[in-house]
Design a protein around this motif. Structure first.
Motif, PDB file in Angstrom:
ATOM      1  N   ALA B 302      13.110  -7.305 -28.041  1.00 44.89           N
ATOM      2  CA  ALA B 302      12.032  -6.680 -28.823  1.00 44.89           C
ATOM      3  C   ALA B 302      12.179  -5.168 -28.873  1.00 44.89           C
ATOM      4  CB  ALA B 302      10.673  -7.059 -28.231  1.00 44.89           C
ATOM      5  N   GLN B 303      12.720  -4.595 -27.817  1.00 45.97           N
ATOM      6  CA  GLN B 303      12.862  -3.131 -27.766  1.00 45.97           C
ATOM      7  C   GLN B 303      14.230  -2.684 -28.256  1.00 45.97           C
ATOM      8  OE1 GLN B 303      11.753  -1.959 -23.763  1.00 45.97           O
ATOM      9  NE2 GLN B 303       9.566  -2.258 -24.186  1.00 45.97           N
ATOM     10  N   GLY B 304      15.093  -3.654 -28.539  1.00 51.15           N
ATOM     11  CA  GLY B 304      16.436  -3.298 -28.969  1.00 51.15           C
ATOM     12  C   GLY B 304      16.743  -3.831 -30.349  1.00 51.15           C
ATOM     13  N   PRO B 305      17.682  -4.738 -30.416  1.00 48.92           N
ATOM     14  CA  PRO B 305      18.194  -5.137 -31.729  1.00 48.92           C
ATOM     15  C   PRO B 305      17.209  -5.956 -32.564  1.00 48.92           C
ATOM     16  CG  PRO B 305      19.222  -6.437 -29.975  1.00 48.92           C
ATOM     17  CD  PRO B 305      18.391  -5.388 -29.306  1.00 48.92           C
ATOM     18  N   GLY B 306      16.127  -6.433 -31.969  1.00 50.53           N
ATOM     19  CA  GLY B 306      15.170  -7.192 -32.767  1.00 50.53           C
ATOM     20  C   GLY B 306      15.076  -8.631 -32.322  1.00 50.53           C
ATOM     21  N   LEU B 307      13.953  -9.240 -32.693  1.00 51.18           N
ATOM     22  CA  LEU B 307      13.647 -10.584 -32.218  1.00 51.18           C
ATOM     23  C   LEU B 307      14.131 -11.647 -33.190  1.00 51.18           C
ATOM     24  CD1 LEU B 307      10.030  -9.798 -31.106  1.00 51.18           C
ATOM     25  CD2 LEU B 307      11.796 -10.701 -29.594  1.00 51.18           C
ATOM     26  N   PRO B 308      14.484 -12.820 -32.668  1.00 52.26           N
ATOM     27  CA  PRO B 308      14.688 -13.982 -33.541  1.00 52.26           C
ATOM     28  C   PRO B 308      13.353 -14.350 -34.214  1.00 52.26           C
ATOM     29  CG  PRO B 308      15.494 -14.401 -31.298  1.00 52.26           C
ATOM     30  CD  PRO B 308      14.697 -13.134 -31.257  1.00 52.26           C
ATOM     31  N   GLU B 309      13.415 -15.220 -35.212  1.00 47.75           N
ATOM     32  CA  GLU B 309      12.185 -15.631 -35.891  1.00 47.75           C
ATOM     33  C   GLU B 309      11.223 -16.321 -34.922  1.00 47.75           C
ATOM     34  OE1 GLU B 309      15.073 -15.379 -37.521  1.00 47.75           O
ATOM     35  OE2 GLU B 309      14.187 -13.897 -38.850  1.00 47.75           O
ATOM     36  N   VAL B 310      11.778 -17.100 -33.993  1.00 46.32           N
ATOM     37  CA  VAL B 310      10.966 -17.759 -32.965  1.00 46.32           C
ATOM     38  C   VAL B 310      11.557 -17.418 -31.612  1.00 46.32           C
ATOM     39  CG1 VAL B 310      10.334 -19.990 -31.935  1.00 46.32           C
ATOM     40  CG2 VAL B 310      10.304 -19.707 -34.433  1.00 46.32           C
ATOM     41  N   ILE B 311      10.723 -17.044 -30.664  1.00 46.86           N
ATOM     42  CA  ILE B 311      11.203 -16.949 -29.290  1.00 46.86           C
ATOM     43  C   ILE B 311      10.025 -17.175 -28.368  1.00 46.86           C
ATOM     44  CG2 ILE B 311      11.009 -14.421 -29.099  1.00 46.86           C
ATOM     45  CD1 ILE B 311      13.766 -14.762 -27.430  1.00 46.86           C
ATOM     46  N   ARG B 312      10.223 -18.037 -27.376  1.00 46.11           N
ATOM     47  CA  ARG B 312       9.167 -18.299 -26.403  1.00 46.11           C
ATOM     48  C   ARG B 312       9.807 -18.680 -25.082  1.00 46.11           C
ATOM     49  NH1 ARG B 312       5.272 -22.359 -28.354  1.00 46.11           N
ATOM     50  NH2 ARG B 312       5.425 -23.466 -26.385  1.00 46.11           N
ATOM     51  N   VAL B 313       9.142 -18.264 -24.035  1.00 44.13           N
ATOM     52  CA  VAL B 313       9.644 -18.515 -22.683  1.00 44.13           C
ATOM     53  C   VAL B 313       8.560 -19.263 -21.924  1.00 44.13           C
ATOM     54  CG1 VAL B 313      10.560 -17.486 -20.580  1.00 44.13           C
ATOM     55  CG2 VAL B 313      10.823 -16.283 -22.759  1.00 44.13           C
ATOM     56  N   SER B 314       8.857 -20.473 -21.488  1.00 42.02           N
ATOM     57  CA  SER B 314       7.918 -21.231 -20.653  1.00 42.02           C
ATOM     58  C   SER B 314       8.099 -20.820 -19.209  1.00 42.02           C
ATOM     59  CB  SER B 314       8.207 -22.732 -20.775  1.00 42.02           C
ATOM     60  OG  SER B 314       7.912 -23.184 -22.072  1.00 42.02           O
ATOM     61  N   ASP B 315       6.997 -20.734 -18.459  1.00 43.54           N
ATOM     62  CA  ASP B 315       7.207 -20.437 -17.042  1.00 43.54           C
ATOM     63  C   ASP B 315       7.731 -21.693 -16.340  1.00 43.54           C
ATOM     64  OD1 ASP B 315       4.966 -22.010 -16.624  1.00 43.54           O
ATOM     65  OD2 ASP B 315       3.742 -20.428 -15.737  1.00 43.54           O
ATOM     66  N   GLU B 316       8.034 -21.560 -15.056  1.00 41.07           N
ATOM     67  CA  GLU B 316       8.693 -22.650 -14.335  1.00 41.07           C
ATOM     68  C   GLU B 316       7.848 -23.915 -14.378  1.00 41.07           C
ATOM     69  OE1 GLU B 316       8.204 -19.554 -13.332  1.00 41.07           O
ATOM     70  OE2 GLU B 316      10.082 -18.706 -12.587  1.00 41.07           O
ATOM     71  N   GLU B 317       6.545 -23.760 -14.209  1.00 37.56           N
ATOM     72  CA  GLU B 317       5.663 -24.929 -14.196  1.00 37.56           C
ATOM     73  C   GLU B 317       5.632 -25.601 -15.574  1.00 37.56           C
ATOM     74  OE1 GLU B 317       4.367 -26.315 -11.676  1.00 37.56           O
ATOM     75  OE2 GLU B 317       2.301 -27.002 -11.990  1.00 37.56           O
ATOM     76  N   GLU B 318       5.495 -24.792 -16.620  1.00 42.35           N
ATOM     77  CA  GLU B 318       5.479 -25.388 -17.959  1.00 42.35           C
ATOM     78  C   GLU B 318       6.817 -26.065 -18.265  1.00 42.35           C
ATOM     79  OE1 GLU B 318       3.317 -23.712 -21.406  1.00 42.35           O
ATOM     80  OE2 GLU B 318       5.276 -23.554 -22.377  1.00 42.35           O
ATOM     81  N   THR B 319       7.889 -25.429 -17.826  1.00 44.36           N
ATOM     82  CA  THR B 319       9.215 -26.011 -18.055  1.00 44.36           C
ATOM     83  C   THR B 319       9.301 -27.393 -17.412  1.00 44.36           C
ATOM     84  OG1 THR B 319      10.216 -23.814 -18.119  1.00 44.36           O
ATOM     85  CG2 THR B 319      11.691 -25.662 -17.690  1.00 44.36           C
ATOM     86  N   GLN B 320       8.904 -27.484 -16.170  1.00 45.84           N
ATOM     87  CA  GLN B 320       9.013 -28.769 -15.475  1.00 45.84           C
ATOM     88  C   GLN B 320       8.101 -29.823 -16.088  1.00 45.84           C
ATOM     89  OE1 GLN B 320       9.021 -28.820 -11.155  1.00 45.84           O
ATOM     90  NE2 GLN B 320       9.750 -26.712 -11.095  1.00 45.84           N
TER      91      GLN B 320
END
Lengths: 543, 543
Positions: B302-320
């Motif tokens: 976000a602070q550099g080359p720019g974001l993909p159209e979609v990006i999301r990061v699940s935390d460890e609990e959500e991932t599991q």
């Protein structure tokens, strides 16, 4: 405690040491187009300036301001009595002003602003918030409304800087000038990237209050887009929006304060988004076959791969005249070889593109832009043409002083519209200005460029030059300004893309936002400023 | 003339044909974490629904609505009486509602909206504007304020579409649902690119009224950024903002209407920015070592080359948990091999990235993103994981129905903050939810993902699941919601990044905008809606 700033020309723009002269060719090109000019000397002595006597301030107000917070010399009153539009400069050059603030107040901090506004509200003293004093739309005109006394509230002492490097944000005091803010940010490795033509003197608070857009706003974002959070001190209360990247918590109060032009209250500080300082910069010139062809290139970029940090297209007339006037770039010491080359090739429409950022992103952005430029039939002119523009980017207002001294009327105005209606808007406004100038017996030239492009449209920036009607300068200007504004409104364009409303555009706000829109803005003002002391006569005419 | 829409579950979310079931492993994972669940059956018969008797409408209003504009069957009243938050669904499943609109009005066009509002204002009838009915914050709760009668103003008939292909804009009727708008735009080769989880049922007017953000908003822009111009029909007047790419003509009235949640008036149409339909789409999954590592990757993009159209990061609990629940993706017919692979590798934080646009820009965007992902230590999981997410992107609410039927409390909430304060916010809100659930005797799980990233920060989206307290579901939910909201406010985050305020967040608006901010919003409301008929009790609590 600092004093009010006194480092710019009181009668014109900027650094008193900079007074460019036109070379013989430029003078010839001008006279050929607008006729011979009769020089118009200006008042020389600031001390001899004629001002109305100041009315004494109420004791409660001078107490609130403190002994080092009130200034009322002729110089300080003159410096806070006018912006930097053509009408302002005409009056300043005459050595007479019909109105001026009774005093200039310099609060030390936000708390000082609160105390001063409370005192002014209690005593019925009108307040004009003052940043850099660079408004070109009558934004700091000392209009009293229904009040007998008026003060200029100069925010020059509000200059705090607090950077959040992790979030790339900075909380900046309203009184910081462009270069002061950039210098403080630069020492932290970041930049705001906001470079309007007024950059050298305009302030952070003024950028926010007027929705400023800069020359690199295609890349860095307009100032309103850079504002993460804002604070407003109003006579009726203190409003702060959250420092958060985005919220869906109702209507945007941030967007209600941005652009409020001092009529709701005073903006003491702004939290802005910053960027890593660019590692690379590359500016270059291209020549499109016509303005329309250049505009299509910009549309293709804006709707496709993205815009360079800077992109602007001069129409054929602006291209020819600005090349002829490029002797002015002698300000920077010499003419640049690119411009010399260009003088031999005046057909077409000049495009200036600038790329700033990381080395890689500059290279990538340029590759994408070059492809569209070539596809659109533009010819490459080289980097020197771009660099010339970049070096001269803040010089326009200095040139205006020179032209006014030579006896010319010089003014600029701007608007924006969607791509599908941009051509009709350009034609209507250009015709209106030309016709109005001719009707005054002073046929003139109208230059136009497209800048600030978006996927859905772009702004148009007009410059017009004609012989001034000596002794009737303001009436002449007023007639042309009115004709241009009416043409804008009739074409459905906005009355201003980035100069703001001030006094000059206030009569067109009903066309812009309708009666209901005006009602809403008045309701907000009445709630925040119940006694109507804040910047009377700007933005909103009385209902 | 069309009738009110009756094509979704009256008691839950979406298509009545879709009722996913959890597989045995998913059930085991859930019970292991939140204990055994006791199934919670729902009312079966719409006809047997218990509603308060409708109060008769004034004759002037039924006349203004016309014979084919008034609907008052039990079904139509139920369908307009509740949104789609957990509390709404709990009430609907019980087969009893304490309040419902007295009737549903369907104006044919903007003129019809004007006539209905005039009649409601004259007769003192409260009005709840209705789009898709998908609010999860009580935005369409039938609160009467000081009025005896209340109608739902359903905008389903306002479905005009007008595309300006040159300017890439479209004027869209407020009543168009997401898929209807996309289908009309698609036939012109363009897309709005707005895909919130409510996409299938939510409407254009609702997107604008609530400042909606979609799953691809990093790329296409949030809905507020897509709005070029907007119209508001208020009891006291009609407000239209100019169709122009940008204006500096004062405070932004567009931004005052966007997010107004029906409390100022009705939004009959919106002019939006559209884009060429994407030629290419690529979704993929990555696994970061931790949530913090994933967040740092997003910040770098976000602070550099720019974001993909979609990006999301699940935390460890959500991932599991989401991997365990991935049997749900059986909705789409089968499990995807990527998820099968993932089930063997549940450590870390799942990142979903999506690229959309021209072939070239997808390739370019991916190359930049992959570099940051690898630099941040993330491991590539393949496209199937990304595709699974993409196919399942609208399935969350269907799953909630299943879980509620199994006896679970399931709710989501969201906020945002700057990067430097995001970690503390996540911790505070997660702890508050867990503690509040435990205090209710129903320990639960709290899942979180980061989405909607910006250079200066990001949003956090929380999902929590616990055993429902049968017979006390609303009180249980209310206690947890309050604890989470107070933690958000205490951490300086926004009470909502994209769910809006409605009834549920109204008590936190003072923390969000302060007393002066509330005063300003109330002043606007009083001017536009002097008799207070518009959506009482939402956004602004009575002063």
């Amino acid at each position: 405690m600092s004093e009010p700033r006194r480092d710019s020309k009181w009668w014109g723009w900027g650094d008193p040491a900079i007074e460019p002269e036109l070379d013989a060719e430029a003078v010839a090109v001008l006279s050929e187009r607008i006729g011979e000019l009769t020089p118009s000397p200006r008042a020389e002595e600031l001390e001899a300036f004629e001002l109305p006597d100041p009315r004494p301030l109420p004791a409660a107000l001078t107490e609130a301001a403190g002994p080092d917070g009130v200034f009322a010399s002729t110089e300080d009153r003159v410096r806070h009595a006018a912006g930097r539009g053509y009408a302002d400069l005409t009056r300043l050059r005459s050595g007479r002003l019909a109105a001026a603030p009774d005093a200039v107040l310099l609060p030390a901090d936000a708390g000082g602003v609160q105390r001063l506004l409370a005192a002014c509200a209690a005593e019925g003293v009108a307040v004009v918030p003052f940043g850099g004093g660079t408004s070109v739309v009558g934004g700091i005109e000392p209009l009293r409304g229904s009040h007998e006394r008026l003060v200029s509230l100069d925010l020059a002492r509000l200059r705090d800087v607090e950077v959040d490097r992790c979030s790339l944000t900075a909380r900046l005091g309203a009184g910081l000038r462009g270069p002061e803010a950039e210098s403080a940010l630069s020492s932290r490795g970041v930049t705001l990237g906001h470079f309007p033509q007024s950059f050298e003197y305009a302030t952070i608070g003024g950028f926010a209050a007027t929705r400023s857009a800069g020359q690199a706003s295609s890349g860095y974002g307009r100032f309103d887009e850079l504002v993460e959070a804002i604070r407003l001190i109003a006579p009726a209360g203190d409003l702060r929006t959250l420092e958060t990247p985005h919220t869906a918590a109702g209507p945007s109060l941030r967007e209600l304060v941005v652009g409020s032009e001092g009529v709701f209250g005073v903006i003491p500080e702004v939290t802005v988004r910053v960027r890593p300082a660019p590692q690379a910069r590359r500016y270059e010139g291209w020549m499109a076959e016509s303005f329309e062809a250049g505009a299509e290139i910009v549309r293709a970029l804006a709707q496709g791969p993205g815009l360079p940090e800077v992109i602007r297209v001069s129409d054929e007339e602006e291209t020819q005249v600005s090349l002829a006037l490029s002797g002015l770039h002698g300000i920077a010491g010499r003419l640049f070889e690119g411009y010399l080359g260009l003088r031999r090739r005046r057909e077409g429409s000049l495009i200036v593109v600038g790329f700033e950022g990381g080395e890689e992103s500059v290279a990538r952005g340029r590759a994408l832009a070059v492809r569209e430029l070539r596809r659109g039939g533009a010819a490459y002119l080289g980097q020197s043409a771009g660099r010339s523009w970049e070096r001269a980017r803040f010089e326009g207002p200095y040139l205006r002083d020179t032209l006014m001294g030579m006896g010319a009327l010089v003014e600029t105005l701007e608007t924006s519209h969607t791509w599908s209606r941009l051509g009709a808007l350009k034609k209507a406004v250009g015709t209106a200005i030309r016709d109005a100038l001719a009707a005054q017996g002073t046929p003139g030239i109208v230059l136009c460029h497209l800048s600030h492009a978006y996927a859905d449209g772009a702004s148009l920036y007009f410059t017009f030059i004609a012989a001034a009607r000596h002794g009737a300068e303001i009436a002449q200007w007023d007639a042309v300004k009115r004709a241009a504004s009416e043409a804008i409104v009739a074409s459905g364009g906005t009355i201003t893309h980035h100069h703001a409303v001030g006094r000059d555009h206030a009569p067109y706000m009903e066309a812009e936002v309708g009666q209901t829109g005006l009602d809403v803005l008045r309701a907000v003002k009445e709630r925040l400023d119940p006694t109507g002391i804040m910047n009377p006569g700007k933005l909103l005419t009385p209902s």
